[in-house]
Every structure is written in C-alpha cells, then in structure tokens.
Scaffold this motif. Structure first.
Motif, PDB file in Angstrom:
ATOM      1  N   ILE A  31       2.463   0.852   0.509  1.00  0.00           N
ATOM      2  CA  ILE A  31       3.607   0.706  -0.392  1.00  0.00           C
ATOM      3  C   ILE A  31       3.289  -0.354  -1.434  1.00  0.00           C
ATOM      4  O   ILE A  31       2.760  -1.423  -1.102  1.00  0.00           O
ATOM      5  N   GLY A  32       3.613  -0.076  -2.691  1.00  0.00           N
ATOM      6  CA  GLY A  32       3.372  -1.041  -3.751  1.00  0.00           C
ATOM      7  C   GLY A  32       4.572  -1.211  -4.661  1.00  0.00           C
ATOM      8  O   GLY A  32       5.332  -0.257  -4.899  1.00  0.00           O
ATOM      9  N   LEU A  33       4.754  -2.416  -5.139  1.00  0.00           N
ATOM     10  CA  LEU A  33       5.677  -2.689  -6.249  1.00  0.00           C
ATOM     11  C   LEU A  33       4.825  -2.605  -7.503  1.00  0.00           C
ATOM     12  O   LEU A  33       3.842  -3.346  -7.648  1.00  0.00           O
ATOM     13  N   VAL A  34       5.154  -1.704  -8.394  1.00  0.00           N
ATOM     14  CA  VAL A  34       4.267  -1.391  -9.517  1.00  0.00           C
ATOM     15  C   VAL A  34       5.042  -1.370 -10.832  1.00  0.00           C
ATOM     16  O   VAL A  34       6.266  -1.280 -10.859  1.00  0.00           O
ATOM     17  N   ARG A  35       4.281  -1.439 -11.902  1.00  0.00           N
ATOM     18  CA  ARG A  35       4.846  -1.229 -13.230  1.00  0.00           C
ATOM     19  C   ARG A  35       3.710  -0.808 -14.155  1.00  0.00           C
ATOM     20  O   ARG A  35       2.530  -1.020 -13.853  1.00  0.00           O
ATOM     21  N   ARG A  36       4.080  -0.218 -15.258  1.00  0.00           N
ATOM     22  CA  ARG A  36       3.085   0.186 -16.233  1.00  0.00           C
ATOM     23  C   ARG A  36       2.497  -1.049 -16.909  1.00  0.00           C
ATOM     24  O   ARG A  36       3.220  -1.960 -17.308  1.00  0.00           O
ATOM     25  N   ALA A  37       1.174  -1.073 -17.019  1.00  0.00           N
ATOM     26  CA  ALA A  37       0.511  -2.189 -17.691  1.00  0.00           C
ATOM     27  C   ALA A  37       0.850  -2.173 -19.179  1.00  0.00           C
ATOM     28  O   ALA A  37       0.928  -1.113 -19.799  1.00  0.00           O
ATOM     29  N   ALA A  38       1.058  -3.344 -19.725  1.00  0.00           N
ATOM     30  CA  ALA A  38       1.433  -3.456 -21.128  1.00  0.00           C
ATOM     31  C   ALA A  38       0.361  -2.852 -22.028  1.00  0.00           C
ATOM     32  O   ALA A  38      -0.819  -3.167 -21.909  1.00  0.00           O
ATOM     33  N   GLY A  39       0.785  -1.955 -22.929  1.00  0.00           N
ATOM     34  CA  GLY A  39      -0.123  -1.366 -23.897  1.00  0.00           C
ATOM     35  C   GLY A  39      -1.207  -0.486 -23.314  1.00  0.00           C
ATOM     36  O   GLY A  39      -2.260  -0.313 -23.919  1.00  0.00           O
ATOM     37  N   SER A  40      -0.964   0.083 -22.117  1.00  0.00           N
ATOM     38  CA  SER A  40      -1.997   0.858 -21.445  1.00  0.00           C
ATOM     39  C   SER A  40      -1.359   1.928 -20.580  1.00  0.00           C
ATOM     40  O   SER A  40      -0.169   1.867 -20.267  1.00  0.00           O
ATOM     41  N   THR A  41      -2.172   2.917 -20.197  1.00  0.00           N
ATOM     42  CA  THR A  41      -1.709   3.911 -19.236  1.00  0.00           C
ATOM     43  C   THR A  41      -2.008   3.473 -17.803  1.00  0.00           C
ATOM     44  O   THR A  41      -1.658   4.171 -16.854  1.00  0.00           O
ATOM     45  N   ALA A  42      -2.666   2.332 -17.638  1.00  0.00           N
ATOM     46  CA  ALA A  42      -2.990   1.821 -16.305  1.00  0.00           C
ATOM     47  C   ALA A  42      -1.736   1.301 -15.612  1.00  0.00           C
ATOM     48  O   ALA A  42      -0.684   1.106 -16.238  1.00  0.00           O
ATOM     49  N   ILE A  43      -1.852   1.078 -14.308  1.00  0.00           N
ATOM     50  CA  ILE A  43      -0.733   0.620 -13.486  1.00  0.00           C
ATOM     51  C   ILE A  43      -1.054  -0.756 -12.919  1.00  0.00           C
ATOM     52  O   ILE A  43      -2.135  -0.977 -12.360  1.00  0.00           O
ATOM     53  N   ASP A  44      -0.109  -1.687 -13.050  1.00  0.00           N
ATOM     54  CA  ASP A  44      -0.224  -2.993 -12.411  1.00  0.00           C
ATOM     55  C   ASP A  44       0.439  -2.936 -11.039  1.00  0.00           C
ATOM     56  O   ASP A  44       1.585  -2.480 -10.913  1.00  0.00           O
ATOM     57  N   VAL A  45      -0.271  -3.373 -10.003  1.00  0.00           N
ATOM     58  CA  VAL A  45       0.299  -3.476  -8.659  1.00  0.00           C
ATOM     59  C   VAL A  45       0.711  -4.921  -8.442  1.00  0.00           C
ATOM     60  O   VAL A  45      -0.135  -5.814  -8.343  1.00  0.00           O
ATOM     61  N   LEU A  46       2.012  -5.166  -8.390  1.00  0.00           N
ATOM     62  CA  LEU A  46       2.537  -6.521  -8.292  1.00  0.00           C
ATOM     63  C   LEU A  46       2.585  -7.022  -6.854  1.00  0.00           C
ATOM     64  O   LEU A  46       2.482  -8.226  -6.597  1.00  0.00           O
ATOM     65  N   ARG A  47       2.787  -6.087  -5.939  1.00  0.00           N
ATOM     66  CA  ARG A  47       2.820  -6.435  -4.513  1.00  0.00           C
ATOM     67  C   ARG A  47       2.400  -5.208  -3.722  1.00  0.00           C
ATOM     68  O   ARG A  47       2.700  -4.081  -4.122  1.00  0.00           O
ATOM     69  N   TYR A  48       1.707  -5.431  -2.597  1.00  0.00           N
ATOM     70  CA  TYR A  48       1.161  -4.299  -1.849  1.00  0.00           C
ATOM     71  C   TYR A  48       1.203  -4.622  -0.357  1.00  0.00           C
ATOM     72  O   TYR A  48       0.856  -5.721   0.069  1.00  0.00           O
ATOM     73  N   GLU A  49       1.655  -3.645   0.433  1.00  0.00           N
ATOM     74  CA  GLU A  49       1.682  -3.793   1.882  1.00  0.00           C
ATOM     75  C   GLU A  49       1.220  -2.490   2.522  1.00  0.00           C
ATOM     76  O   GLU A  49       1.458  -1.404   1.993  1.00  0.00           O
ATOM     77  N   ARG A  50       0.567  -2.610   3.669  1.00  0.00           N
ATOM     78  CA  ARG A  50       0.179  -1.439   4.434  1.00  0.00           C
ATOM     79  C   ARG A  50       0.898  -1.463   5.780  1.00  0.00           C
ATOM     80  O   ARG A  50       0.878  -2.476   6.482  1.00  0.00           O
ATOM     81  N   TYR A  51       1.516  -0.349   6.130  1.00  0.00           N
ATOM     82  CA  TYR A  51       2.303  -0.236   7.356  1.00  0.00           C
ATOM     83  C   TYR A  51       1.660   0.785   8.299  1.00  0.00           C
ATOM     84  O   TYR A  51       1.191   1.836   7.849  1.00  0.00           O
ATOM     85  N   ALA A  52       1.662   0.490   9.584  1.00  0.00           N
ATOM     86  CA  ALA A  52       1.253   1.465  10.596  1.00  0.00           C
ATOM     87  C   ALA A  52       2.442   2.377  10.865  1.00  0.00           C
ATOM     88  O   ALA A  52       3.493   1.919  11.342  1.00  0.00           O
ATOM     89  N   CYS A  53       2.297   3.651  10.563  1.00  0.00           N
ATOM     90  CA  CYS A  53       3.434   4.576  10.654  1.00  0.00           C
ATOM     91  C   CYS A  53       4.035   4.622  12.058  1.00  0.00           C
ATOM     92  O   CYS A  53       5.248   4.726  12.228  1.00  0.00           O
ATOM     93  N   ALA A  54       3.182   4.535  13.081  1.00  0.00           N
ATOM     94  CA  ALA A  54       3.664   4.645  14.461  1.00  0.00           C
ATOM     95  C   ALA A  54       4.602   3.506  14.845  1.00  0.00           C
ATOM     96  O   ALA A  54       5.357   3.622  15.825  1.00  0.00           O
ATOM     97  N   ASP A  55       4.584   2.417  14.094  1.00  0.00           N
ATOM     98  CA  ASP A  55       5.427   1.266  14.408  1.00  0.00           C
ATOM     99  C   ASP A  55       6.830   1.378  13.819  1.00  0.00           C
ATOM    100  O   ASP A  55       7.662   0.486  14.045  1.00  0.00           O
ATOM    101  N   TRP A  56       7.092   2.450  13.072  1.00  0.00           N
ATOM    102  CA  TRP A  56       8.360   2.564  12.358  1.00  0.00           C
ATOM    103  C   TRP A  56       9.025   3.902  12.651  1.00  0.00           C
ATOM    104  O   TRP A  56       8.345   4.917  12.828  1.00  0.00           O
ATOM    105  N   PRO A  57      10.369   3.921  12.685  1.00  0.00           N
ATOM    106  CA  PRO A  57      11.081   5.161  13.050  1.00  0.00           C
ATOM    107  C   PRO A  57      11.151   6.187  11.936  1.00  0.00           C
ATOM    108  O   PRO A  57      11.440   7.351  12.191  1.00  0.00           O
TER     109      PRO A  57
END
Length: 341
Positions: A31-57
């Motif tokens: 999961i990432g908090l993202v936004r479009r990079a200024a003046g570009s088609t690239a994506i800035d990832v502001l925050r990123y987390e990885r979750y183990a699916c089996a740990d969540w309902p």
C-alpha cells in the motif's frame, strides 16, 4: 452526467492531491500514499507499507489500517487497486486472494469518491517505464541501445502474468494479455514426456501450468514420476530450496526445465508483440533463482527461433524486483482514467 464524464471528474480531482494505491497479491498487499510528480508523468510514493494478507481479515481492514497511520495528515478520497483476477459486479474475482474483495465495501468504509481496479501486471508494465538500468539485473544484454517500441513485461508468481507497454503521447498505454493461458509447447523429447505427465487428469495444459509457483511443483511431480522416485515436496518454496541446494535430483531438473521453458516462451512473446523496447521479467520466483536462471538454458532457448534469431539478439532481457512497481503503476493508470468504479 454520463459515466465517462463522472470518471473524468474523479480522475481530475485525484490529480490535485495525494491518494492511496494498492498492489494486492495472494501473500502480500503493498500500500502506498502517492501523488503525481510535479511536471511529470512519474509517481511520487510518499509513504509505503507491506502487509501480510494472512494477518488481516479483509483488504478493507488493511486499507483502513494504512489510512489510520496517516494521522489525519491527508484526506483520502481516491484509491487505485492493482490485483490479479477480474472485476465481476461488486467483487474482484481471484482464487489466489485469501479473502473475497468487495469494491463497494472498500469505497463505503473509507468514504471514497473514486476507486479503480486494474490488473496487477498492467500496473507493473506501466511502472517499468520509470525504471533505471541500475535497478534491474541483465539476463540478456545487447550491444545497441534498445529501440523505441513495445516493452514486454511478464513473470511467474502465483500465476503467470504478462502485459505489454506501448510507448505513446501524451503517455504510454498498456495492453493486458492472458498469454499465460497459451498452450504449453515442449521444446525437446524430455519436455514432450513431461507434457504427457502434466496432461494426465487435465483437459488443457497452459504455460501457467508449468511456469508459476504451483507450476514448479507440477514439474517436480511429473519429473519424479518419470524418474520413478517419490515426490515428497509439495510447496514451491521447498522445490526451489531443494533445487538450489542440489539435494533432490528431481527438484534440480524441475528448476532447469522451468528456466528452459521460460526462455522459449519469453522468446515467443517477444516475437508476437514485436518487443523492440525489451523484456522485463518480474514475479515472485525469479529473483530467488537469479543465479540459476543466468546459468540455465534460458538464453539458448530464447534465441532458438530460426530466422528470427537476429531480431531477438536486439532485444534486451532484464530482471526486476517487483517492490513498489505495482503501487506506482496502479496510481499512474488511475490518473489516466482507468477502470474507475
């Protein structure tokens, strides 16, 4: 306002601030908090987390936890989800996910104005245009700089994904494919015998039957039968470990056959799509067996296409670690109005 106009309004609104992008697989949700990079088609990832699916309902619970960790610093109204499978009504249909996914439940629980669902390999393909060479490992190098043209992205994981990035203006587009469901074509007598074993009890044998995590187990079982030895390993990770350790001849052969079949199939797809821009290999398996892949018959089988060998010698093949690419690609596709719900 018509449906397409509504989608344009949703996408236009999401461009003004940060939003959530998710890459959801059978084992992990990234999961990432993202936004479009200024003046570009690239994506800035502001925050990123990885979750183990089996740990969540549910996926909803994962997304709620991620949003909760933002401490109210961002008002989230938009979300893009990359997942294998397809959308049917309100649900994402994917047998490999650990729980059912309701689009409406996610949208209502998070109070979203817009939610998009894209194919996971479409997302990875879109994101590969932002990769630098130092972020990848060369499997087959070429003397010349890659030409501008289609880029093939494919790889084995829980399944066998494939998509093609088509350069264009104002932005690239992605051609999704189900190439993994093409009929498996053996390349030598041993593979003909293996195919015979794989076909027992199956009406159809696709490349995914062999070139995936479960497929590696299928190869191991078929080869064990042909060798007359018991198939004691039942998980892809166990077959991989045994092959790399060299303590199970059937596992060693299974991984070698896996790499050879992969090289042949990648060569076929590169020809099919005219992948002058190169090939990126992804998925959860290949980074674990990189050295074995480099020492295998992958390259020999890739080039073994008769009169088209010269074309393939101009096509570089590189291995990439999935990482945040699915998140970046899901966000980029959403910004261009893909599959809003």
């Amino acid at each position: 306002m018509g449906e397409s106009a509504k989608q344009r309004e949703i996408v236009r609104a999401s461009r003004s601030g940060a939003f959530i992008a998710a890459d959801v697989g059978g084992t992990h949700a990234r999961i990432g908090l993202v936004r479009r990079a200024a003046g570009s088609t690239a994506i800035d990832v502001l925050r990123y987390e990885r979750y183990a699916c089996a740990d969540w309902p549910s996926l909803t619970a994962v997304l709620q936890d991620f949003v909760g960790r933002l401490d109210g610093q961002h008002h989230i109204e938009h979300c893009a989800v990359a997942s294998a499978g397809y959308v049917l009504g309100d649900a994402i249909v994917n047998e490999n996910l650990p729980w059912p996914v309701s689009i409406g439940d996610i949208r209502d629980s998070l109070g979203l104005l817009g939610l998009a669902v894209v194919n996971d390999f479409e997302a990875v393909a879109y994101a590969c245009q932002f990769l630098e060479n130092h972020q990848t490992t060369p499997i087959i190098e070429t003397a010349a700089t890659p030409a501008v043209g289609p880029i093939l992205v494919m790889g084995p994981g829980t399944g066998l994904g494939s998509a093609v990035l088509l350069p264009g203006s104002p932005h690239a587009t992605v051609l999704p494919t189900e190439a993994g469901q093409i009929s498996l074509a053996p390349g030598n007598e041993r593979e003909v015998a293996i195919l015979g074993e794989l076909a027992r009890g199956r009406d159809y044998v696709s490349y995914e039957t062999a070139l995936s995590g479960p497929g590696l187990v299928h190869l191991y079982e078929a080869i064990s039968t042909l060798r007359g030895t018991p198939a004691t390993l039942t998980e892809p990770a166990a077959v991989t470990r045994a092959a790399l350790d060299g303590n199970d001849p059937a596992a060693v052969e299974a991984l070698d056959v896996f790499c050879g079949l992969l090289g042949s199939f990648v060569g076929d797809l590169a020809l099919l799509y005219g992948a002058r821009g190169g090939v990126f290999l992804a998925g959860g398996i290949l980074p674990q067996v990189r050295d074995r892949l480099l020492a295998s018959s992958f390259a020999t089988r890739f080039f073994n296409k008769g009169v088209m060998r010269a074309f393939l010698q101009q096509v570089p093949v590189r291995l990439m670690d999935h990482g945040q690419l699915g998140v970046i690609g899901a966000a980029g596709l959403y910004l261009h109005g893909s599959n809003a719900h």
